[in-house]
Design a protein around this motif. Structure first.
Motif, mmCIF file in Angstrom:
data_model
loop_
_atom_site.group_PDB
_atom_site.id
_atom_site.type_symbol
_atom_site.label_atom_id
_atom_site.label_comp_id
_atom_site.label_asym_id
_atom_site.label_seq_id
_atom_site.Cartn_x
_atom_site.Cartn_y
_atom_site.Cartn_z
ATOM 1 N N GLU A 197 0.796 -1.227 0.000
ATOM 2 C CA GLU A 197 0.000 0.000 0.000
ATOM 3 C C GLU A 197 0.829 1.278 0.000
ATOM 4 O O GLU A 197 0.311 2.351 -0.316
ATOM 5 N N CYS A 198 2.120 1.203 0.395
ATOM 6 C CA CYS A 198 2.964 2.409 0.365
ATOM 7 C C CYS A 198 4.418 1.963 0.357
ATOM 8 O O CYS A 198 4.711 0.772 0.373
ATOM 9 N N ASP A 199 5.345 2.947 0.349
ATOM 10 C CA ASP A 199 6.758 2.581 0.281
ATOM 11 C C ASP A 199 7.471 2.801 1.623
ATOM 12 O O ASP A 199 8.704 2.828 1.669
ATOM 13 N N ASN A 200 6.716 2.954 2.709
ATOM 14 C CA ASN A 200 7.324 3.122 4.032
ATOM 15 C C ASN A 200 7.260 1.767 4.749
ATOM 16 O O ASN A 200 6.191 1.304 5.147
ATOM 17 N N THR A 201 8.436 1.136 4.931
ATOM 18 C CA THR A 201 8.447 -0.235 5.465
ATOM 19 C C THR A 201 7.988 -0.293 6.931
ATOM 20 O O THR A 201 7.375 -1.280 7.342
ATOM 21 N N VAL A 202 8.266 0.768 7.722
ATOM 22 C CA VAL A 202 7.791 0.772 9.114
ATOM 23 C C VAL A 202 6.263 0.897 9.135
ATOM 24 O O VAL A 202 5.576 0.208 9.898
ATOM 25 N N CYS A 203 5.721 1.750 8.279
ATOM 26 C CA CYS A 203 4.266 1.901 8.170
ATOM 27 C C CYS A 203 3.643 0.536 7.870
ATOM 28 O O CYS A 203 2.665 0.124 8.508
ATOM 29 N N LYS A 204 4.223 -0.199 6.929
ATOM 30 C CA LYS A 204 3.674 -1.511 6.552
ATOM 31 C C LYS A 204 3.846 -2.533 7.686
ATOM 32 O O LYS A 204 2.973 -3.376 7.910
ATOM 33 N N LEU A 217 -3.390 1.480 10.979
ATOM 34 C CA LEU A 217 -3.456 2.484 12.051
ATOM 35 C C LEU A 217 -3.886 3.883 11.609
ATOM 36 O O LEU A 217 -4.024 4.773 12.436
ATOM 37 N N TRP A 218 -4.043 4.102 10.314
ATOM 38 C CA TRP A 218 -4.483 5.414 9.824
ATOM 39 C C TRP A 218 -5.025 5.240 8.429
ATOM 40 O O TRP A 218 -4.836 4.200 7.795
ATOM 41 N N ARG A 219 -5.709 6.275 7.953
ATOM 42 C CA ARG A 219 -6.039 6.331 6.532
ATOM 43 C C ARG A 219 -4.925 7.170 5.908
ATOM 44 O O ARG A 219 -4.682 8.291 6.351
ATOM 45 N N HIS A 220 -4.226 6.603 4.918
ATOM 46 C CA HIS A 220 -3.113 7.337 4.303
ATOM 47 C C HIS A 220 -3.526 8.736 3.871
ATOM 48 O O HIS A 220 -2.767 9.694 4.011
ATOM 49 N N GLU A 221 -4.749 8.861 3.358
ATOM 50 C CA GLU A 221 -5.176 10.170 2.840
ATOM 51 C C GLU A 221 -5.308 11.219 3.942
ATOM 52 O O GLU A 221 -5.380 12.403 3.655
ATOM 53 N N THR A 227 4.342 13.558 8.116
ATOM 54 C CA THR A 227 3.898 12.653 9.184
ATOM 55 C C THR A 227 4.129 11.198 8.773
ATOM 56 O O THR A 227 4.565 10.375 9.589
ATOM 57 N N HIS A 228 3.868 10.866 7.505
ATOM 58 C CA HIS A 228 4.066 9.493 7.027
ATOM 59 C C HIS A 228 5.538 9.104 7.123
ATOM 60 O O HIS A 228 5.868 7.945 7.408
ATOM 61 N N GLN A 229 6.436 10.077 6.953
ATOM 62 C CA GLN A 229 7.869 9.838 7.095
ATOM 63 C C GLN A 229 8.254 9.776 8.584
ATOM 64 O O GLN A 229 8.945 8.865 9.023
HETATM 65 ZN ZN LIG Z 1 2.203 4.023 4.698
#
Ligand SMILES: [Zn+2]
Length: 343
Positions: A197-204, A217-221, A227-229
């Motif tokens: 769903e995204c390119d942030n491995t910690v987020c995933k 844990l959040w809606r990306h939008e 914040t995503h970083q």
């Molecule tokens: Zn993400």
């Protein structure tokens, strides 16, 4: 420490079992005109989770409205040495002492609290057990006494602790950056295979560890790019005891203690709550970590005990943590929390 025009005093306190913890006290140019509000973070993060790089975060918002804001780093905080914590320990040893410290430092006779996720479940345990009588108003986000998750998350949390407990005593989203063990590499591989769903491995990784959403844990939008970083450095250690306690509680439909401690309830929906506090339950309508019915169930439970006293707020288009980290939470969420504080 500083955050925009706000700086933070670190106030140490000692938990009931001797563990050294701390509170961050927000100091702004404007002297508080209203009472103290204690903010309590969730599992495996830290007080800093309330300080996302958005235009106005919850601390700045509450300060600008005159509140004296305190952030509690309890034993599940990344800023405390990793330890095999349980919700029972936090409820008995941490929150009562944090509340005592705020009361002692401010001279207030009562305080308010905003509690999130496992900071909320454990703080609710303190409240129901009668351990935080100084707190007269509590805003709880995401989950409190009745954790309900998706069917897939329920299967996963029932299997995960049994499957991996002999390989590791903890999970850690930081494995995304530096996998150093077999389980860390295996988790990283599994996350990369199942999350695109995204390119942030910690987020995933957080999506994998905290549930079954994409993301969980959040809606990306709802997040800005910064914040995503930023969130990559905001998630750490989670002990297996916690997953075991949560899976038992989810299976029962409400919170269960796990440590068998004296003078502390075992089943938190089968005791009379020893609290006079008013509760405002919040959830994002799109929360896939704990479903909004979690908070609905706890609201109904308290509403039966004292009708038309407590409230529930389900916020459209919000998930779990974007209720605090969202770029527009200052318009969509915080005013609703402020209205509850000021009722
Ligand atoms: Zn993400």
């Amino acid at each position: 420490m500083s955050e925009g025009s706000i700086t933070f005093d670190v106030v140490e306190f000692t938990a009931g079992d001797g563990m050294q913890l701390n509170l961050l006290h927000a100091i702004s140019d404007k002297k508080p005109t209203k009472g103290p509000v204690l903010l309590v973070h969730g599992a495996g993060v830290r007080a800093n989770i309330f300080l996302a790089p958005v235009e106005t975060n919850i601390v700045e918002y509450l300060s600008s409205h005159g509140y004296d804001v305190w952030l509690e780093n309890w034993r599940a905080s990344m800023d405390v040495a990793p330890n095999p914590w349980t919700l029972d320990q936090a409820a008995i040893f941490d929150h009562p002492k944090a509340v005592e410290k705020v009361v002692e430092m401010t001279g207030a006779t009562s305080i308010k609290a905003i509690i999130h996720c496992q900071g909320s479940t454990s703080f609710m345990m303190s409240a129901v057990a009668g351990l935080v009588p100084q707190v007269d108003m509590i805003i709880s986000n995401a989950v409190s006494l009745h954790p309900v998750v998706t069917t897939f998350s329920k299967i996963k949390i029932n299997i995960l602790p049994k499957l991996v407990a002999f390989l590791t005593p903890y999970m850690n989203p930081q494995w995304a950056k530096k996998p150093k063990s077999f389980i860390a590499w295996a988790t990283k591989l599994l996350v990369e295979l199942t999350h695109h769903e995204c390119d942030n491995t910690v987020c995933k990784h957080t999506s994998f560890i905290y549930g079954s959403g994409h993301p969980t844990l959040w809606r990306h939008e709802n997040l800005n790019r910064e914040t995503h970083q930023w969130l990559s450095d905001e998630f750490g250690f989670l002990p297996m005891q916690f997953f075991t306690q949560m899976s038992r509680s989810i299976n029962r439909g409400h919170l269960l203690a796990i440590d068998n401690r004296p003078n502390f309830p075992t089943d938190f929906a089968e005791v009379t709550p020893k609290t006079e506090a008013r509760f405002a339950f919040f959830s994002g309508k799109d929360n896939v970590c704990f479903l909004p019915v979690s908070q609905q169930n706890t609201f109904e439970y308290f509403n039966k005990l004292r009708p038309n006293f407590h409230t529930i707020n389900i916020v459209e288009n919000y998930g779990h943590l974007c209720m605090f980290m969202g770029k527009n939470a200052v318009n969509d969420v915080f005013p609703r929390m402020l209205a509850e504080l000021e009722k």
